[in-house]
Scaffold this motif. Structure first.
Motif, short mmCIF file in Angstrom:
data_model
loop_
_atom_site.label_atom_id
_atom_site.label_comp_id
_atom_site.label_asym_id
_atom_site.label_seq_id
_atom_site.Cartn_x
_atom_site.Cartn_y
_atom_site.Cartn_z
N TYR A 161 -1.24 10.41 -3.17
CA TYR A 161 -2.46 9.65 -2.85
C TYR A 161 -3.42 9.70 -4.04
N GLY A 162 -3.33 8.65 -4.89
CA GLY A 162 -4.18 8.57 -6.06
C GLY A 162 -5.22 7.47 -5.93
N SER A 163 -5.80 7.06 -7.03
CA SER A 163 -6.88 6.08 -7.02
C SER A 163 -6.40 4.72 -6.52
N LEU A 164 -5.23 4.26 -6.97
CA LEU A 164 -4.71 2.98 -6.52
C LEU A 164 -4.44 2.99 -5.03
N GLN A 165 -3.90 4.11 -4.53
CA GLN A 165 -3.64 4.23 -3.09
C GLN A 165 -4.95 4.23 -2.30
N ALA A 166 -6.00 4.84 -2.87
CA ALA A 166 -7.30 4.85 -2.20
C ALA A 166 -7.88 3.44 -2.10
N VAL A 167 -7.72 2.66 -3.18
CA VAL A 167 -8.19 1.27 -3.15
C VAL A 167 -7.44 0.47 -2.09
N TYR A 168 -6.12 0.66 -2.02
CA TYR A 168 -5.31 -0.04 -1.01
C TYR A 168 -5.75 0.35 0.40
N TYR A 169 -6.00 1.63 0.60
CA TYR A 169 -6.44 2.12 1.91
C TYR A 169 -7.78 1.49 2.31
N ILE A 170 -8.71 1.41 1.37
CA ILE A 170 -10.02 0.82 1.65
C ILE A 170 -9.88 -0.67 1.98
N LEU A 171 -9.04 -1.38 1.25
CA LEU A 171 -8.84 -2.81 1.50
C LEU A 171 -8.19 -3.05 2.86
N MET A 172 -7.27 -2.18 3.25
CA MET A 172 -6.63 -2.32 4.54
C MET A 172 -7.60 -2.10 5.69
N GLY A 173 -8.67 -1.36 5.43
CA GLY A 173 -9.66 -1.11 6.48
C GLY A 173 -10.72 -2.18 6.59
N VAL A 174 -10.67 -3.21 5.74
CA VAL A 174 -11.69 -4.26 5.75
C VAL A 174 -11.79 -4.98 7.09
N PRO A 175 -10.68 -5.40 7.73
CA PRO A 175 -10.81 -6.11 9.02
C PRO A 175 -11.55 -5.32 10.08
N ARG A 176 -11.36 -4.01 10.14
CA ARG A 176 -12.07 -3.20 11.12
C ARG A 176 -13.58 -3.25 10.88
#
Length: 355
Positions: free
Chosen positions: A45-60
């Motif tokens: 879980y690095g910086s790119l994974q953190a960005v992906y995680y944040i983007l996936m949470g946008v609809p919520r």
């Protein structure tokens, strides 16, 4: 009238969308900064994974922020019309306040349907996918796929199709490995599992034991075991109420009631699937009195400030009452709908005082 209605819709909707985008960008920016604190070189879980995680949470967060965006956006949209004397011209032409409010509420009905779709089918799935992704990256003994959660626990590999809560599992498969022989000793399938003070009870169990020259099969209606999953796995991998659609929540609530178990948190989340979209209409009703009365000559900054204050009060009232309701046993339907009803009554009362 249709031309006038479309003009009002365009003004209000554009302001709502701009406000919505601004709130999302602000929230996701600070969420990303906080998420960088969870990254670690010891995991995947690095910086790119953190960005992906944040983007996936946008609809919520699109779903959660929409009522507030509707309030601030409608204050800005209608306020701009008032500041340019366009609302005054409409009223001089014979269009009443009631008609203008009804035009905005028609837009609200369209938005309610869109928000309901977002909260029912999109946000729960993307949030579940986001949390599963982060869990998989951070926990080496866990893997998440379309087949459910995979867990390695000693010489066992477990697959759980649905981890409803820390006390209810569905679709369990347990593979017992013989490390010395390098093969599977047994495979156990259970339709469901429930936890109580003494351990786990597996229902409709089917076990296949692999012997040297044959396979022994065994079927049991129930089987009890003291330990099924590591405790930390249950804590972090259990499905959260806001990760479920209303239909899934209804199914889980029925199960809890049939087994005389508490379902307050899930009932609260179930009713919020309906109250959150409806709060969009309430926010439009609340915005109208501020525009037509003492906010007529106010600037955009004042309207934004008032919208933010009302939005924060509604948000806090909603959250506090939900938590208090669970602690003190207030019916979930009441605690979920009471903030909506209070603000609706307040909005209608203020609107009736506008002339």
């Amino acid at each position: 009238m249709n031309i006038l209605e479309r003009y009002i819709w365009k003004s209000v909707l554009s302001s709502i969308l701009i406000t919505w985008l601004a709130l999302l960008l602000l929230d996701r920016f600070f969420a990303l900064l906080a998420e960088f604190g969870d990254t670690s070189p010891d995991t995947h879980y690095g910086s790119l994974q953190a960005v992906y995680y944040i983007l996936m949470g946008v609809p919520r967060f699109m779903y959660d922020y929409f009522p507030t965006a509707t309030l601030i956006g409608s204050l800005l949209g209608l306020g701009n019309l008032a500041a340019n004397s366009e609302l005054t011209a409409m009223r001089a032409a014979g269009v009443s306040i009631r008609q203008i409010v009804m035009m905005t509420l028609k837009l609200g009905l369209v938005l309610v349907l869109l928000v309901f779709v977002l909260g029912e089918w999109i946000a729960p799935r993307t949030e579940l996918a986001a949390s599963s992704f982060k869990l998989q990256m951070q926990q080496k003994q866990l893997a998440v796929s379309e087949q459910g959660v995979w867990v390695k626990d000693g010489d066992r590999i477990l697959n759980i199709a649905k981890l409803w809560s820390e006390k209810k599992l569905e679709g369990i498969s347990v593979y017992t490995i013989n490390p010395e022989a390098g093969r599977i000793d047994s495979i156990t399938h259970a339709v469901s599992a429930e936890r109580d003070t003494s351990g786990w009870t597996l229902h409709e169990v089917e076990r296949k034991t692999i012997l040297a020259d044959s396979i022994q099969q065994e079927k049991l209606a129930q089987e009890h075991t003291d330990k099924l999953l590591p405790e930390q796995v249950l804590t972090i991998a259990a499905v959260k109420p806001n990760q479920l659609a209303a239909s899934e929540l209804a199914s889980f609530i029925r199960h809890q009631r049939d087994n005389e178990l508490s379902s307050d948190r899930f009932e609260q989340a179930f009713w919020q699937h309906f109250t959150t979209p409806l709060s969009t209409l309430v926010m439009l009703i609340i915005a109208a009195p501020f525009v037509f009365s003492f906010q007529r000559n106010a600037g955009a900054g004042q309207r934004i400030f008032i919208g933010i204050i009302i939005g924060i009060v509604f948000f806090l009232f909603n959250r506090i009452l939900a938590n208090v309701g669970i602690v003190y046993g207030i019916p979930p339907l009441l605690s979920a709908t009471l903030p909506l009803l209070v603000f609706l009554v307040g909005g209608v009362w203020m609107l009736r005082r506008v002339h």
